[in-house]
Scaffold this active site. Structure first.
Site: not given
Ligand code: GLC
Length: 652
Positions: A284, A326
């Site tokens: 992330d 991401e």
């Protein structure tokens, strides 16, 4: 590469390593460590070479890699070996992914296991389960504020539920992607709690400062991610009496990767989830991993070094595991997360194609594909052994992150054009059937992003409410058109749960004080299974969408040229409503497929002669793989009905 300094360091480490490791026979581990050690050592030196405890930290890292290797199950190791042999496995056309929240989709992990049959029926064979590590009660940014990286939140079940689920999926040849939130922790994580208590060792895990001097310097160049909910990038912590860097929400503390202990902890955590059965780990917010005064603190060179080092470490212990980056950043920056100057991915094998996603939404609103075509040309080519995640919607907002130069190039002006898109998708623009909401409006810059479900953004919610049959049909066609593109473009199509049955905005978040100020919850629905079951009822919206997508997925899996080997050519024609590309097989073994998509609400024509000497399409009878039918032709003009897509081959 053999290099003496690395080799003698490796020997020294092996002498110092704990006896419970050194005594074991770990042949495969040591061959991989040997093969990757030069890279690991160089990267660790670039990042941490100045430190006095360099050797100690390296020993610790190798111990972590070995310990997690010892713990890896025989099943998973067999998969590692299989994937080492067939290293292009993830580029094949047979993968079709879906992202979902375990609770929103099926209550919890056991419920999800129960619902696997539904996913299989649709053709999904890769599941991205949104974050489910332990989070504090109350606000947790949808699971992205983790307070225990090594446990599952009780809301979803237990670690044992997850292991049962991953084994269940493995038997069915379905892959699992899990989130690891590498950039920050919750302020209630044990490290943060110790930092608050004054423990210097843990304060060094974060960026903390006694006064505003350094934070103010950072603020001069750092943008705000959530300007409405969490303005600024620092939060004052009263128990510690210090400012702490909080780029996202004020309860999400940014980790300081200039401290090797942080890197080693995170490597350990990633490998823990690999051992829990994750085939893929979604990392992330990777663009934010390194902070430097005077910069935006995004996409820094060291962030890339950290990811390269993480990949090399993972290759030693769990080489079958892939990384997803991401990184929702500018088009030219995103592809750098595959690793630059390489053929195979050096950082993450997979990255979200956020630019492509935003460009698709531009084409829907304008009914024109000129920015889409231009924008795609500005996305650098991917590496040979890397691939995109192509998606239409996800759990986040839609950022209009295309390049200003591209917008100008096709004849729009950046500010008014973005404003038009925001007005269009929030339904402010006259005649727009979209039902989105503006997200993270920034009054200082005039920026905003867009929240809302796919169905609501294309007009299905409005059409259903107003009982407008024509608009309902049009919205269904648009949903299918967008999916047809992510399925055929090259890359892994990532569907979003609920879109397969036209799930509209979920406004229930407004009733929850921990969510009410974050309208991304509009598109994080709780599936109503009574409604979902309508997909079995002939003529329902759910059935039309589900069945068409099911067929589309099955066809995708059967078309070898849809695999991702840089085998796509965009075709420019005079018709700006059409988006056209051709997929060839790199060794010409298979028939090419011509993909033609009409973004307009009127029928459009394509002169087949415009395809130039790719004109094999003029020769024979054209067949649409998606429907099995022959499309309408007028002389050598192909007729494409409104919002229709074709996957064309020549009938043998
Ligand atoms: C990622 C997630 C997003 C979250 C942010 C901070 O961008 O997708 O939902 O808010 O990271 O963790």
């Amino acid at each position: 590469m053999y290099e003496q300094v690395s080799h003698s360091l490796l020997n020294q480490i092996l002498e110092e390593i704990k006896p419970e490791i050194s005594k074991r026979n770990l042949l495969r581990f040591y061959t991989r460590l040997g093969a990757n050690f030069y890279a690991i050592h160089s990267l660790f030196t670039q990042l941490y070479g100045e430190r006095k405890d360099f050797l100690e930290q390296m020993v610790r890292l190798v111990e972590v890699l070995a310990t997690r290797y010892i713990e890896r199950s025989a099943d998973l190791e067999a998969l590692d070996i299989e994937r080492e042999h067939d290293h292009n496995w993830f580029l094949a056309q047979n993968w079709v992914a879906m992202a979902l929240y375990a609770d929103g989709f099926a209550g919890d992990l056991q419920g999800l296991q129960h619902r696997c049959a539904y996913l299989q029926e649709l053709g999904i064979n890769m599941l991205h389960i949104m974050p489910m590590m332990k989070c504090p009660e109350g606000a947790s940014d949808g699971g992205y504020a983790v307070c225990d990286f090594l446990d599952i939140d009780a809301r979803y079940g237990t670690l044992s539920d997850l292991q049962t689920l991953t084994a269940h999926l493995r038997k069915r040849k379905m892959l699992v992607a899990l989130d690891v939130v590498v950039n920050h922790t919750s302020d209630q994580h044990e490290w943060a709690v110790k930092a608050k208590q004054g423990d210097k060792q843990y304060q060094d895990y974060y960026y903390t400062f006694p006064d505003r001097d350094i934070p103010d310097m950072f603020e001069e160049t750092m943008p705000e991610v959530f300007p409405e909910n969490a303005p600024g990038n620092f939060t004052f912590d009263t128990s510690m009496n210090r400012w702490v860097m909080t780029v996202f929400n004020n309860y999400q503390w940014d980790l300081d990767y200039s401290n090797p202990a942080v890197f080693i902890e995170m490597a350990d955590i990633i490998l823990f989830w690999a051992n829990m059965g994750a085939d893929i780990v979604r990392l992330d917010a990777v663009a934010f991993l390194w902070k430097k005064i005077g910069t935006t603190c995004q996409n820094e060179r060291e962030a890339h070094l950290i990811l390269q080092l993480m990949k090399d470490c993972c290759q030693v212990t769990a080489p079958g595991v892939l990384f997803i980056a991401e990184a929702i950043v500018a088009p030219v920056e995103i592809s750098k997360y595959f690793g630059e100057d390489a053929v195979i991915a050096k950082e993450c094998e997979i990255a979200y194609n956020a630019s492509f996603m935003a460009l698709l939404w531009d084409a829907v609103a304008t009914k024109n594909t000129k920015l889409l075509s231009q924008g795609i040309k500005s996305i650098p080519n991917k590496l040979d052994r890397a691939t995109w995640l192509n998606y239409i919607r996800c759990h986040d907002d839609i950022g209009l992150g295309f390049d200003d130069a591209d917008i100008i190039n096709v004849g729009y002006e950046p500010y008014p054009h973005r404003k038009f898109l925001i007005d269009y998708y929030t339904g402010v623009y006259e005649g727009s059937p979209a039902r989105g909401q503006p997200f993270a409006r920034n009054d200082k810059t005039g920026d905003a992003r867009i929240s809302g479900s796919l169905a609501s953004l294309v007009g299905l919610e409005y059409a259903l409410e107003s009982n407008d049959e024509e608009l309902i049909e049009q919205s269904i066609k648009l949903i299918l058109l967008l999916h047809s593109i992510i399925m055929s473009f090259g890359g892994i199509p990532l569907l979003y749960y609920g879109d397969e049955i036209g799930t509209v905005n979920d406004c229930s978040f407004m009733q929850d004080e921990n969510k009410a100020n974050d309208n991304r919850w509009l598109n994080r629905p709780r599936i109503d299974w009574q409604k979902a079951d309508l997909h079995k009822q002939h003529g329902s919206v759910e059935q039309k969408l589900f069945d068409s997508l099911q067929r589309m997925i099955a066809v995708r899996k059967s078309v070898p040229v849809f695999a991702d080997f840089n085998n796509r050519e965009l075709i420019d024609t005079d018709n700006e409503h059409l988006f056209i590309f051709i997929r060839n097989h790199f060794n010409q073994q298979y028939e090419p497929v011509l993909v033609v998509c009409n973004f307009d609400n009127r029928p459009q024509m394509l002169n087949l002669s415009e395809l130039g000497n790719r004109g094999l399409f003029e020769l024979g009878q054209l067949r649409d793989l998606a429907t099995g039918e022959s499309p309408a032709l007028f002389k050598d003009q192909l007729v494409i009905p409104p919002y229709r897509y074709y996957w064309l081959t020549v009938q043998p």
